[in-house]
Motif scaffolding. Structure first.
Motif, PDB file in Angstrom:
ATOM      1  N   ASP A   4       0.870  -0.662   0.444  1.00  0.00           N
ATOM      2  CA  ASP A   4      -0.227  -0.001  -0.242  1.00  0.00           C
ATOM      3  C   ASP A   4       1.062   1.445  -0.204  1.00  0.00           C
ATOM      4  O   ASP A   4       0.790   2.163  -0.823  1.00  0.00           O
ATOM      5  CB  ASP A   4      -1.207   0.159   1.277  1.00  0.00           C
ATOM      6  CG  ASP A   4      -0.329  -0.275   2.178  1.00  0.00           C
ATOM      7  OD1 ASP A   4       0.862  -0.764   2.574  1.00  0.00           O
ATOM      8  OD2 ASP A   4      -0.624   0.396   3.462  1.00  0.00           O
ATOM      9  N   LEU A   5       1.886   1.223   0.762  1.00  0.00           N
ATOM     10  CA  LEU A   5       2.452   2.420   0.780  1.00  0.00           C
ATOM     11  C   LEU A   5       3.556   2.490  -0.627  1.00  0.00           C
ATOM     12  O   LEU A   5       4.193   4.299  -1.409  1.00  0.00           O
ATOM     13  CB  LEU A   5       3.728   1.851   1.629  1.00  0.00           C
ATOM     14  CG  LEU A   5       4.023   2.403   3.250  1.00  0.00           C
ATOM     15  CD1 LEU A   5       5.183   2.303   3.921  1.00  0.00           C
ATOM     16  CD2 LEU A   5       3.330   4.002   3.219  1.00  0.00           C
ATOM     17  N   PHE A   6       4.013   1.432  -1.471  1.00  0.00           N
ATOM     18  CA  PHE A   6       4.679   1.685  -2.621  1.00  0.00           C
ATOM     19  C   PHE A   6       3.507   2.114  -3.492  1.00  0.00           C
ATOM     20  O   PHE A   6       3.649   3.353  -4.782  1.00  0.00           O
ATOM     21  CB  PHE A   6       5.546   0.377  -2.955  1.00  0.00           C
ATOM     22  CG  PHE A   6       5.521   0.666  -4.759  1.00  0.00           C
ATOM     23  CD1 PHE A   6       6.478   1.396  -4.698  1.00  0.00           C
ATOM     24  CD2 PHE A   6       4.565   0.533  -5.592  1.00  0.00           C
ATOM     25  CE1 PHE A   6       7.472   1.777  -6.162  1.00  0.00           C
ATOM     26  CE2 PHE A   6       4.959   0.544  -6.910  1.00  0.00           C
ATOM     27  CZ  PHE A   6       6.105   1.002  -7.284  1.00  0.00           C
ATOM     28  N   LEU A   7       1.944   1.438  -3.801  1.00  0.00           N
ATOM     29  CA  LEU A   7       1.478   2.130  -4.288  1.00  0.00           C
ATOM     30  C   LEU A   7       0.532   3.793  -4.147  1.00  0.00           C
ATOM     31  O   LEU A   7       0.271   4.436  -5.048  1.00  0.00           O
ATOM     32  CB  LEU A   7       0.010   1.547  -4.332  1.00  0.00           C
ATOM     33  CG  LEU A   7      -0.438  -0.389  -4.849  1.00  0.00           C
ATOM     34  CD1 LEU A   7      -1.048  -0.796  -4.318  1.00  0.00           C
ATOM     35  CD2 LEU A   7       0.312   0.082  -6.524  1.00  0.00           C
ATOM     36  N   TRP A   8       0.894   3.851  -3.579  1.00  0.00           N
ATOM     37  CA  TRP A   8       0.457   5.758  -2.772  1.00  0.00           C
ATOM     38  C   TRP A   8       2.504   6.058  -2.918  1.00  0.00           C
ATOM     39  O   TRP A   8       1.543   7.616  -3.428  1.00  0.00           O
ATOM     40  CB  TRP A   8       0.007   5.252  -0.994  1.00  0.00           C
ATOM     41  CG  TRP A   8       0.030   7.428  -0.587  1.00  0.00           C
ATOM     42  CD1 TRP A   8      -0.417   7.479  -1.001  1.00  0.00           C
ATOM     43  CD2 TRP A   8       0.941   8.252   0.540  1.00  0.00           C
ATOM     44  NE1 TRP A   8      -0.683   8.672  -0.711  1.00  0.00           N
ATOM     45  CE2 TRP A   8       0.038   8.830   0.594  1.00  0.00           C
ATOM     46  CE3 TRP A   8       1.394   7.588   1.417  1.00  0.00           C
ATOM     47  CZ2 TRP A   8       0.352   9.753   1.109  1.00  0.00           C
ATOM     48  CZ3 TRP A   8       1.894   7.885   2.632  1.00  0.00           C
ATOM     49  CH2 TRP A   8       1.121   9.918   2.532  1.00  0.00           C
TER      50      TRP A   8
END
Length: 96
Positions: A4-8
């Motif tokens: 989720d951090l990478f996508l954000w």
């Protein structure tokens, strides 16, 4: 790094909550495996495939971002492997 951090950070989602929903929807694939949790680990070289805005996005992680920067900075962290759809005249079977 968490998925989720990478996508954000890579600007595929406007907020981290939206990134978590993308990851937990069950439609994202990480290196060919179906993922249903936002805490899945993303590494350099990982391939992500997921639906976004009516099309399938396929990207390879090139580097792990340290922050959510401007869009020009975000695109250096992944390379697009999206399938190219040919434009122009449709080819029919049996056409000479």
């Amino acid at each position: 790094m968490r998925l989720d951090l990478f996508l954000w950070y890579a600007r595929f989602a406007k907020s981290r909550a939206v990134a978590q929903r993308i990851a937990e929807a069950g439609t994202l694939r990480l290196d060919g495996r179906r993922i249903e949790r936002s805490s899945a680990c993303v590494r350099v070289g990982s391939v992500l495939a997921f639906p976004l805005h009516g099309r399938i996005r396929v990207v390879r992680v090139e580097a792990l971002p340290a922050r959510r920067g401007p869009p020009a900075e975000a695109v250096i962290h992944y390379s697009s492997l999206d399938p190219v759809t040919p434009k122009g005249v449709d080819v029919q079977d049996g056409a000479a």
